[in-house]
Design a protein around this motif. Structure first.
Motif, short mmCIF file in Angstrom:
data_model
loop_
_atom_site.label_atom_id
_atom_site.label_comp_id
_atom_site.label_asym_id
_atom_site.label_seq_id
_atom_site.Cartn_x
_atom_site.Cartn_y
_atom_site.Cartn_z
N UNK A 325 0.82 -1.21 0.00
CA UNK A 325 0.00 0.00 0.00
C UNK A 325 0.86 1.26 0.00
N UNK A 326 2.03 1.17 0.62
CA UNK A 326 2.95 2.31 0.63
C UNK A 326 3.33 2.67 -0.80
N UNK A 327 3.63 1.64 -1.60
CA UNK A 327 3.96 1.85 -3.01
C UNK A 327 2.79 2.51 -3.76
N UNK A 328 1.58 1.99 -3.51
CA UNK A 328 0.40 2.55 -4.20
C UNK A 328 0.23 4.04 -3.89
N UNK A 329 0.46 4.40 -2.62
CA UNK A 329 0.31 5.80 -2.21
C UNK A 329 1.37 6.68 -2.88
N UNK A 330 2.61 6.19 -2.92
CA UNK A 330 3.70 6.96 -3.56
C UNK A 330 3.43 7.15 -5.05
N UNK A 331 2.98 6.08 -5.70
CA UNK A 331 2.71 6.16 -7.15
C UNK A 331 1.58 7.16 -7.42
N UNK A 332 0.60 7.20 -6.53
CA UNK A 332 -0.49 8.14 -6.69
C UNK A 332 0.01 9.58 -6.53
N UNK A 333 0.87 9.82 -5.54
CA UNK A 333 1.44 11.16 -5.36
C UNK A 333 2.32 11.55 -6.54
N UNK A 334 3.00 10.56 -7.08
CA UNK A 334 3.89 10.80 -8.23
C UNK A 334 3.09 11.34 -9.42
N UNK A 335 1.84 10.90 -9.52
CA UNK A 335 0.92 11.50 -10.50
C UNK A 335 1.11 11.04 -11.94
#
Length: 338
Positions: A325-335
């Motif tokens: 989930x940490x990866x999913x959140x970072x990828x979402x912030x990355x945009x």
């Protein structure tokens, strides 16, 4: 596309001085309904095993102002504080990232600075990264927020937690005495500063650190960029090589961070992200801090520099070096991917 650039063009910081354009990856969501978001988060938290995906989808795709509105609605709806609820529902790096997003950029920077100086030993790396990379305007806001949050002056905490020339440099930066950029290029002053930097360092035995500190903490960034260019006509080494030869330890790291940020701040952050993810067991603290503190400032440009420098996108690198989930959140912030 014109709309997007027009929108990005409007997202500028202006504090009386020159407006600094913003290049965020996280922008305000359209059709925003804080009450609906609050109810969805409440359901996600109460779900057996917690529905992290919904929490990530909402909090990483709303602006800071919108997250504050969601927190307000959540308290009305669930009768408890959203930050407390998130702490109870999440853990580890995902928790740290989500709690970071619940603060404004300045609040987040202030709390990271406080944490770096709390308890035994100082986390110099965090202190250097934040103090040496923030603009005058950003630092002024951080100082104000720091005082509001912790009832203490940032200067006092920095002075109490560091020593020697390292402390002097950090304090000079925290005092925000940097000149505003000027439309007039003063070639005489550029030459004088370049010569002073050379004579205070490489030219003599021992380093006159005070001269380095005063020039690097007081001159405007465009002026310093020209000073470092001019410096090469005096010194056999460029500014970064000179720093490595003249000083060591935290002082060396601080001066290098300053010069890298003066030359290209977004490249500095791109390189920090690359290093943090390359290290064994990705240095998640560093990755979280940069992604959270820059997503509404200049993460779009950091992405561009990352791709240019490292020949692969930030998105792919995050996907490769983080997980869950940490990866999913970072990828979402990355945009998005480049």
């Amino acid at each position: 596309m014109a709309l997007v650039s027009e929108f990005l063009g409007q997202l500028t910081l202006s504090y009386g001085g020159e407006a600094e354009p913003k290049f965020p990856t996280v922008v305000p969501a359209r059709d925003f309904d804080p009450a609906r978001d609050a109810a969805r988060i409440d359901t996600a938290i109460k779900t057996k095993g917690v529905d992290e995906q919904t929490i990530i989808d909402i909090l990483t795709r709303r602006s800071c102002e919108q997250r504050k509105e969601i927190a307000f609605e959540y308290e009305r709806y669930a009768k408890k504080d959203l930050v407390v609820a998130l702490k109870g529902a999440l853990s580890g790096s995902l928790e740290a990232l989500m709690l970071g997003l619940m603060k404004s950029t300045a609040e987040y920077d202030a709390s990271e600075l406080k944490a770096s100086m709390k308890g035994l030993g100082t986390d110099e790396e965090t202190l250097i990264e934040i103090v040496c990379s923030r603009s005058n305007e950003e630092m002024m806001v951080i100082k104000r927020v720091y005082k509001d949050m912790f009832k203490k002056e940032l200067e006092k905490d920095v002075a109490g937690d560091t020593s020697g020339n390292f402390a002097k440099l950090l304090l000079a930066l925290v005092e925000t005495r940097r000149d505003e950029p000027s439309n007039v290029i003063d070639y005489v002053k550029i030459d004088e500063d370049a010569r002073c930097l050379y004579e205070a360092g490489v030219k003599r035995k021992g380093t006159d650190v005070a001269t380095w500190i005063s020039i690097m903490s007081q001159r405007s960034v465009p002026h310093l960029q020209k000073v470092f260019e001019r410096y090469k006509s005096y010194s056999p080494y460029d500014m970064k090589e000179s720093i490595r030869k003249e000083v060591k330890g935290d002082l060396e790291k601080s001066f290098l961070t300053l010069v890298e940020c003066f030359e290209n701040k977004q490249l500095y952050f791109a390189n920090r992200l690359s290093e943090a993810m390359k290290s064994k067991g990705a240095k998640e603290k560093v990755v979280t801090r940069i992604m959270v503190s820059r997503c509404e400032v200049d993460l779009m440009r950091i992405r561009t520099e990352f791709k240019r420098q490292h020949k692969r996108s930030l998105y792919q690198t995050i996907a490769e070096h983080t997980k869950g989930d940490y990866q999913k959140a970072l990828l979402s912030l990355c945009g998005g991917d480049d």
